[in-house]
Design an enzyme around this catalytic site. Structure first.
Site, PDB file in Angstrom:
ATOM      1  N   ARG A   1     -32.807  -5.534  20.263  1.00 36.47           N
ATOM      2  CA  ARG A   1     -34.212  -5.269  20.631  1.00 36.47           C
ATOM      3  C   ARG A   1     -35.154  -5.658  19.487  1.00 36.47           C
ATOM      4  O   ARG A   1     -34.714  -5.949  18.381  1.00 36.47           O
ATOM      5  CB  ARG A   1     -34.401  -3.771  20.916  1.00 36.47           C
ATOM      6  CG  ARG A   1     -33.609  -3.274  22.099  1.00 36.47           C
ATOM      7  CD  ARG A   1     -33.893  -1.824  22.446  1.00 36.47           C
ATOM      8  NE  ARG A   1     -33.260  -0.891  21.532  1.00 36.47           N
ATOM      9  CZ  ARG A   1     -33.911  -0.022  20.755  1.00 36.47           C
ATOM     10  NH1 ARG A   1     -35.221   0.031  20.759  1.00 36.47           N
ATOM     11  NH2 ARG A   1     -33.244   0.804  19.968  1.00 36.47           N
TER      12      ARG A   1
ATOM     13  N   ASP B   1     -21.605   0.526  15.044  1.00 32.08           N
ATOM     14  CA  ASP B   1     -22.627   1.378  14.433  1.00 32.08           C
ATOM     15  C   ASP B   1     -22.710   0.986  12.967  1.00 32.08           C
ATOM     16  O   ASP B   1     -21.715   1.120  12.232  1.00 32.08           O
ATOM     17  CB  ASP B   1     -22.187   2.843  14.603  1.00 32.08           C
ATOM     18  CG  ASP B   1     -23.113   3.825  13.911  1.00 32.08           C
ATOM     19  OD1 ASP B   1     -24.059   3.389  13.226  1.00 32.08           O
ATOM     20  OD2 ASP B   1     -22.882   5.043  14.065  1.00 32.08           O
ATOM     21  N   VAL B   2     -23.865   0.522  12.529  1.00 29.46           N
ATOM     22  CA  VAL B   2     -23.974   0.048  11.139  1.00 29.46           C
ATOM     23  C   VAL B   2     -23.774   1.164  10.111  1.00 29.46           C
ATOM     24  O   VAL B   2     -23.572   0.889   8.927  1.00 29.46           O
ATOM     25  CB  VAL B   2     -25.327  -0.661  10.859  1.00 29.46           C
ATOM     26  CG1 VAL B   2     -25.454  -1.952  11.637  1.00 29.46           C
ATOM     27  CG2 VAL B   2     -26.514   0.261  11.097  1.00 29.46           C
TER      28      VAL B   2
ATOM     29  N   ASN C   1     -30.953  -5.789   9.610  1.00 30.01           N
ATOM     30  CA  ASN C   1     -32.191  -5.433  10.314  1.00 30.01           C
ATOM     31  C   ASN C   1     -32.146  -4.059  10.984  1.00 30.01           C
ATOM     32  O   ASN C   1     -33.169  -3.404  11.104  1.00 30.01           O
ATOM     33  CB  ASN C   1     -32.481  -6.525  11.362  1.00 30.01           C
ATOM     34  CG  ASN C   1     -33.501  -6.069  12.382  1.00 30.01           C
ATOM     35  OD1 ASN C   1     -34.708  -6.061  12.134  1.00 30.01           O
ATOM     36  ND2 ASN C   1     -33.031  -5.629  13.559  1.00 30.01           N
TER      37      ASN C   1
ATOM     38  N   SER D   1     -39.587  -2.375   4.624  1.00 32.20           N
ATOM     39  CA  SER D   1     -40.777  -1.853   5.296  1.00 32.20           C
ATOM     40  C   SER D   1     -41.896  -1.606   4.295  1.00 32.20           C
ATOM     41  O   SER D   1     -41.634  -1.317   3.116  1.00 32.20           O
ATOM     42  CB  SER D   1     -40.439  -0.528   5.985  1.00 32.20           C
ATOM     43  OG  SER D   1     -41.595   0.097   6.466  1.00 32.20           O
TER      44      SER D   1
ATOM     45  N   TYR E   1     -37.152   7.710   5.194  1.00 32.18           N
ATOM     46  CA  TYR E   1     -37.239   6.277   5.531  1.00 32.18           C
ATOM     47  C   TYR E   1     -37.747   5.475   4.318  1.00 32.18           C
ATOM     48  O   TYR E   1     -37.221   4.398   4.005  1.00 32.18           O
ATOM     49  CB  TYR E   1     -38.175   6.153   6.730  1.00 32.18           C
ATOM     50  CG  TYR E   1     -38.345   4.791   7.346  1.00 32.18           C
ATOM     51  CD1 TYR E   1     -37.432   4.295   8.265  1.00 32.18           C
ATOM     52  CD2 TYR E   1     -39.471   4.020   7.041  1.00 32.18           C
ATOM     53  CE1 TYR E   1     -37.628   3.057   8.859  1.00 32.18           C
ATOM     54  CE2 TYR E   1     -39.677   2.789   7.633  1.00 32.18           C
ATOM     55  CZ  TYR E   1     -38.754   2.306   8.543  1.00 32.18           C
ATOM     56  OH  TYR E   1     -38.963   1.078   9.126  1.00 32.18           O
TER      57      TYR E   1
ATOM     58  N   LYS F   1     -35.611   2.515   2.463  1.00 36.79           N
ATOM     59  CA  LYS F   1     -36.130   1.144   2.351  1.00 36.79           C
ATOM     60  C   LYS F   1     -36.364   0.756   0.884  1.00 36.79           C
ATOM     61  O   LYS F   1     -36.122  -0.394   0.499  1.00 36.79           O
ATOM     62  CB  LYS F   1     -37.421   1.003   3.168  1.00 36.79           C
ATOM     63  CG  LYS F   1     -37.224   1.198   4.684  1.00 36.79           C
ATOM     64  CD  LYS F   1     -36.306   0.150   5.285  1.00 36.79           C
ATOM     65  CE  LYS F   1     -36.357   0.156   6.811  1.00 36.79           C
ATOM     66  NZ  LYS F   1     -35.443  -0.831   7.400  1.00 36.79           N
TER      67      LYS F   1
HETATM   68  P1  NDP Z   1     -36.402  -1.010  17.328  1.00 35.35           P
HETATM   69  O1  NDP Z   1     -36.326   0.484  17.388  1.00 35.35           O
HETATM   70  O2  NDP Z   1     -37.233  -1.741  18.295  1.00 35.35           O
HETATM   71  O3  NDP Z   1     -34.920  -1.615  17.357  1.00 35.35           O
HETATM   72  C1  NDP Z   1     -33.964  -1.096  16.494  1.00 35.35           C
HETATM   73  C2  NDP Z   1     -32.730  -1.956  16.560  1.00 35.35           C
HETATM   74  O4  NDP Z   1     -31.782  -1.410  15.619  1.00 35.35           O
HETATM   75  C3  NDP Z   1     -32.096  -1.935  17.916  1.00 35.35           C
HETATM   76  O5  NDP Z   1     -31.588  -3.231  18.218  1.00 35.35           O
HETATM   77  C4  NDP Z   1     -30.956  -0.934  17.748  1.00 35.35           C
HETATM   78  O6  NDP Z   1     -29.833  -1.222  18.557  1.00 35.35           O
HETATM   79  C5  NDP Z   1     -30.569  -1.161  16.305  1.00 35.35           C
HETATM   80  N1  NDP Z   1     -29.888  -0.007  15.729  1.00 35.35           N
HETATM   81  C6  NDP Z   1     -30.381   1.225  15.484  1.00 35.35           C
HETATM   82  N2  NDP Z   1     -29.422   2.012  14.978  1.00 35.35           N
HETATM   83  C7  NDP Z   1     -28.299   1.257  14.909  1.00 35.35           C
HETATM   84  C8  NDP Z   1     -26.984   1.505  14.467  1.00 35.35           C
HETATM   85  N3  NDP Z   1     -26.611   2.694  14.008  1.00 35.35           N
HETATM   86  N4  NDP Z   1     -26.083   0.492  14.525  1.00 35.35           N
HETATM   87  C9  NDP Z   1     -26.431  -0.717  15.007  1.00 35.35           C
HETATM   88  N5  NDP Z   1     -27.676  -1.006  15.434  1.00 35.35           N
HETATM   89  C10 NDP Z   1     -28.592  -0.024  15.378  1.00 35.35           C
HETATM   90  O7  NDP Z   1     -36.854  -1.308  15.823  1.00 35.35           O
HETATM   91  P2  NDP Z   1     -37.679  -2.543  15.222  1.00 35.35           P
HETATM   92  O8  NDP Z   1     -37.281  -3.806  15.845  1.00 35.35           O
HETATM   93  O9  NDP Z   1     -39.092  -2.164  15.179  1.00 35.35           O
HETATM   94  O10 NDP Z   1     -37.149  -2.471  13.713  1.00 35.35           O
HETATM   95  C11 NDP Z   1     -36.228  -3.395  13.170  1.00 35.35           C
HETATM   96  C12 NDP Z   1     -36.202  -3.210  11.655  1.00 35.35           C
HETATM   97  O11 NDP Z   1     -37.515  -3.423  11.144  1.00 35.35           O
HETATM   98  C13 NDP Z   1     -35.800  -1.799  11.224  1.00 35.35           C
HETATM   99  O12 NDP Z   1     -35.025  -1.867  10.054  1.00 35.35           O
HETATM  100  C14 NDP Z   1     -37.132  -1.143  10.916  1.00 35.35           C
HETATM  101  O13 NDP Z   1     -36.985  -0.108   9.986  1.00 35.35           O
HETATM  102  C15 NDP Z   1     -37.909  -2.316  10.364  1.00 35.35           C
HETATM  103  N6  NDP Z   1     -39.338  -2.174  10.418  1.00 35.35           N
HETATM  104  C16 NDP Z   1     -40.015  -2.067  11.622  1.00 35.35           C
HETATM  105  C17 NDP Z   1     -41.387  -1.943  11.631  1.00 35.35           C
HETATM  106  C18 NDP Z   1     -42.181  -1.842  12.880  1.00 35.35           C
HETATM  107  O14 NDP Z   1     -43.407  -1.628  12.783  1.00 35.35           O
HETATM  108  N7  NDP Z   1     -41.621  -2.003  14.056  1.00 35.35           N
HETATM  109  C19 NDP Z   1     -42.145  -1.896  10.374  1.00 35.35           C
HETATM  110  C20 NDP Z   1     -41.357  -2.016   9.201  1.00 35.35           C
HETATM  111  C21 NDP Z   1     -40.015  -2.159   9.239  1.00 35.35           C
HETATM  112  P3  NDP Z   1     -29.362  -0.323  19.827  1.00 35.35           P
HETATM  113  O15 NDP Z   1     -30.578  -0.018  20.633  1.00 35.35           O
HETATM  114  O16 NDP Z   1     -28.365  -1.181  20.497  1.00 35.35           O
HETATM  115  O17 NDP Z   1     -28.733   0.901  19.241  1.00 35.35           O
END
Ligand code: NDP
Length: 242
Positions: free
Chosen positions: A11, A59-60, A88, A140, A153, A157
């Protein structure tokens, strides 16, 4: 074949990164944890770029799951290696520090920071041996500036930023670069609960960012042209903080 692993590729920003790297010709390993349907949609979008990929569920935060999944992948791809790792995947569990539960602290540190150790340690060895690699960590604004309600968080980061800078110096001579990309507010599921109207008034660009705008920077860092950029933290935040 050139392989790129994107954690949390199901996502948001991770999906946009998968599409960008696919457009650059990489075979994409799309990691997800819970959103299988979304991961399959990402795979279709990767194929739409004329490339291909495969889905890796783990799970990461779990070293065991990572070792098992990457071990199976390696056994099926003898002689190949993953030359690009994009760390990511991430979660938020916001609370003011005085009310923060141990679980909220540990879950965020485990998923956002310990994952860096488990994945990077496993894959960087191959990059060093093959003398080419790219490690790109999605951090972030919260880790650069600190944000109230996000001590867990911000700590995770900021920890990843420190690790980026340290590892960059360890592997620079082996043609492996290590960089961090620090998004500000980007419209994804993670920011759905935020008050965009109120927050965008503080952003010089006057809007939230798009996942593709983060992916473009990742694409540059992944490219051969970025060979002299390492240990850097690149802000992608519409001018909110520098
Ligand atoms: P989303 O919540 O939209 O997506 C998060 C993604 O991380 C999903 O694909 C989810 O997969 C995956 N994920 C979460 N936990 C796990 C896990 N334990 N193991 C494997 N996969 C995992 O987040 P964003 O796209 O917004 O964020 C992506 C990155 O960017 C993150 O590191 C976030 O901290 C960072 N970020 C985002 C910002 C924002 O404004 N959106 C700002 C700054 C940084 P699934 O659903 O399959 O579990």
């Amino acid at each position: 074949m050139n392989f790129a692993l994107v954690t949390g590729g199901s996502r948001g920003i991770g999906r946009a990164i998968c599409i960008k790297l696919a457009a650059m010709g990489y075979h994409i390993l799309i990691n997800y944890n819970t959103s299988q349907q979304e991961a399959e949609t990402t795979l279709q979008l990767v194929r739409g770029q004329g490339s291909d990929g495969e889905i890796l569920k783990f799970d990461v935060a779990s070293q065991e799951e990572i070792e098992l999944s990457l071990g199976q992948w390696q056994a099926a791809h003898e002689g190949e290696y993953i030359s690009i790792l994009v760390n990511n995947a991430g979660i938020r569990k916001d609370a003011l520090l005085m009310w923060m539960k141990n679980e909220e602290w540990h879950d965020v540190i485990n998923t956002n920071l310990h994952s860096f150790l488990y994945l990077t340690r496993h894959l960087v060895k191959h990059m060093i041996l093959k003398k080419w690699g790219r490690i790109i960590n999605i951090v972030s604004l919260s880790g650069v500036k600190g944000l109230p309600g996000q001590a867990n968080y911000s700590a995770a980061k900021a920890g990843m930023i420190g690790a980026t800078k340290a590892l960059a110096q360890e592997v620079a001579k082996k043609y492996v670069t290590v960089n961090a990309v620090a998004p500000g507010y980007v419209r994804t599921d993670m920011t759905q609960d935020l008050d965009e109207t109120q927050l965008k008034a503080m952003i010089p660009a006057g809007r939230f960012g798009k996942p593709e705008e983060v992916a473009a920077v990742v694409g540059f860092l992944a490219s051969a042209e970025a060979s002299y950029v390492t240990g850097a933290v690149i802000n992608v935040n519409g001018g909110l903080y520098t």
